[in-house]
Design an enzyme around this catalytic site. Structure first.
Site, mmCIF file in Angstrom:
data_model
loop_
_atom_site.group_PDB
_atom_site.id
_atom_site.type_symbol
_atom_site.label_atom_id
_atom_site.label_comp_id
_atom_site.label_asym_id
_atom_site.label_seq_id
_atom_site.Cartn_x
_atom_site.Cartn_y
_atom_site.Cartn_z
ATOM 1 N N GLU A 150 -5.820 -4.840 10.322
ATOM 2 C CA GLU A 150 -4.943 -4.112 10.398
ATOM 3 C C GLU A 150 -5.262 -3.128 11.828
ATOM 4 O O GLU A 150 -6.230 -2.532 11.815
ATOM 5 C CB GLU A 150 -4.809 -2.710 9.297
ATOM 6 N N GLY B 290 2.302 1.993 11.190
ATOM 7 C CA GLY B 290 3.302 3.184 10.779
ATOM 8 C C GLY B 290 3.928 3.430 12.085
ATOM 9 O O GLY B 290 4.819 4.182 12.085
ATOM 10 N N HIS C 263 -9.599 1.233 4.367
ATOM 11 C CA HIS C 263 -8.330 1.422 5.115
ATOM 12 C C HIS C 263 -8.584 2.581 6.228
ATOM 13 O O HIS C 263 -9.313 3.324 6.260
ATOM 14 C CB HIS C 263 -7.207 2.077 4.372
ATOM 15 N N LYS D 297 0.140 4.053 -0.394
ATOM 16 C CA LYS D 297 -0.605 5.380 0.292
ATOM 17 C C LYS D 297 -0.212 6.596 -0.480
ATOM 18 O O LYS D 297 -0.265 6.685 -1.716
ATOM 19 C CB LYS D 297 -0.180 5.713 1.804
ATOM 20 N N GLY E 52 2.872 -1.343 4.294
ATOM 21 C CA GLY E 52 2.870 0.187 4.063
ATOM 22 C C GLY E 52 4.075 0.620 3.427
ATOM 23 O O GLY E 52 4.788 0.488 2.647
ATOM 24 N N GLY E 53 4.970 1.291 4.719
ATOM 25 C CA GLY E 53 6.187 1.834 4.348
ATOM 26 C C GLY E 53 7.051 1.140 3.674
ATOM 27 O O GLY E 53 8.213 1.387 3.026
ATOM 28 N N ASN F 164 0.883 -1.092 -0.198
ATOM 29 C CA ASN F 164 0.074 0.031 -0.073
ATOM 30 C C ASN F 164 0.837 1.196 -0.186
ATOM 31 O O ASN F 164 1.566 1.437 1.041
ATOM 32 C CB ASN F 164 -0.928 -0.107 1.386
ATOM 33 N N GLU G 48 -6.996 4.796 7.339
ATOM 34 C CA GLU G 48 -6.770 6.135 7.135
ATOM 35 C C GLU G 48 -8.257 6.959 6.376
ATOM 36 O O GLU G 48 -8.492 7.937 6.770
ATOM 37 C CB GLU G 48 -5.554 6.517 6.276
ATOM 38 N N SER H 48 3.034 -2.190 10.069
ATOM 39 C CA SER H 48 4.692 -2.329 10.417
ATOM 40 C C SER H 48 4.959 -3.632 10.370
ATOM 41 O O SER H 48 5.978 -4.146 10.800
ATOM 42 C CB SER H 48 4.787 -1.993 11.921
HETATM 43 P P1 PGA Z 1 2.685 0.320 7.493
HETATM 44 O O1 PGA Z 1 1.225 0.391 6.935
HETATM 45 O O2 PGA Z 1 3.232 -0.987 7.026
HETATM 46 O O3 PGA Z 1 3.558 1.546 7.471
HETATM 47 O O4 PGA Z 1 2.429 0.097 9.271
HETATM 48 C C1 PGA Z 1 0.425 -0.673 6.650
HETATM 49 C C2 PGA Z 1 -0.964 -0.131 6.191
HETATM 50 O O5 PGA Z 1 -1.495 0.957 6.639
HETATM 51 O O6 PGA Z 1 -1.403 -0.633 5.506
#
Ligand code: PGA
Length: 235
Positions: free
Chosen positions: A155, A161, A86, A9, A218-219, A7, A88, A197
């Site tokens: 999640e 994050g 998601h 983002k 994500g990251g 993802n 967010e 994470s």
């Molecule tokens: P993250 O994000 O791996 O940076 O924690 C995961 C996500 O929001 O899908």
């Protein structure tokens, strides 16, 4: 086979996606790789060895909805997956389970697979509501009355994050509850991903937990050097 979904983002460029696509061509894996990128990047590459997905979709098919993108438009540009609900989107755009469900329905009708996210906030966790939030998230966000594939992603919102991870027992309990709930809704066998994470150093361990069919990253999905070791950490 595991699902390894990235993802991006609101990050990246067409060039970065091309670099990732070139790096993925050489990766030997039986896992299903999915890259969910911003709308404007969906047409930047011809996916080879991976599938492309979006991160949101309109709940409507077409019409006077300025700024929105329909599932049909995503399909036309080659997307096969869409992340819906998601955390967010739930947090910054007030998306409820009801909205998420209607987005999942339009996605399925357009022939795409929604990756439906559920998970608890830190407040909900601290007040002992984790299981309740997960179960209602699944029951209310996942369509059970239409056929078509879905994927569910657990999640824990407090861990996204943040470099935080629930314990193995907590992930096991969450994924077992999701699998049981999906089964009771007639959706046994739905893939259930874990996200928050995920990095190369914890991905294999997380994916060895029962009912964890893959990860949503994500990251660590933005750069080939971080993402490819996650893909190759499991068979
Ligand atoms: P993250 O994000 O791996 O940076 O924690 C995961 C996500 O929001 O899908």
């Amino acid at each position: 086979m595991k699902f390894i979904a990235g993802n991006w983002k609101m990050n990246g460029t067409c060039d970065a996606l091309k670099t990732m696509a070139e790096a993925l061509v050489n990766v030997q894996t039986e896992n299903r790789i999915i890259l969910c990128v911003p709308f404007t990047m969906l047409g930047c590459v011809k996916p080879n060895g991976f599938a492309i997905g979006a991160q949101d979709v309109s709940a409507h098919d077409h019409g006077a909805f300025t700024g929105e993108i329909s599932a049909g438009m995503l399909s036309a540009i080659g997307a096969q997956y869409v992340i819906v609900g998601h955390s967010e989107r739930r947090q910054y755009h007030n998306e409820t389970n009801e909205v998420v469900r209607s987005k999942a329905v339009t996605t399925i009708k357009a022939g795409l697979t929604p990756i439906i996210c559920v998970g608890e906030t830190m407040d909900e966790k601290q007040s002992g509501k984790t299981m309740e939030i997960i179960e209602s998230g699944v029951r209310e966000s996942v369509p059970s009355d239409i056929t078509g594939d879905v994927i569910v992603a657990y999640e824990p919102r407090w861990a996204i994050g943040a470099g935080l991870t629930p314990t193995t027992d907590e992930i096991t309990a969450a994924h077992t509850l999701i699998a049981d709930t999906l089964k009771s809704m007639g959706r046994a066998g739905t893939p259930i991903l874990y996200g928050a994470s995920v990095k190369a150093n914890n991905a294999a361990e997380i994916m060895s937990i029962a009912n964890v069919d893959g990860v949503l990253v994500g990251g660590a999905s933005l750069k080939p050097d971080d993402f490819i070791p996650i893909i190759t950490s499991v068979k």
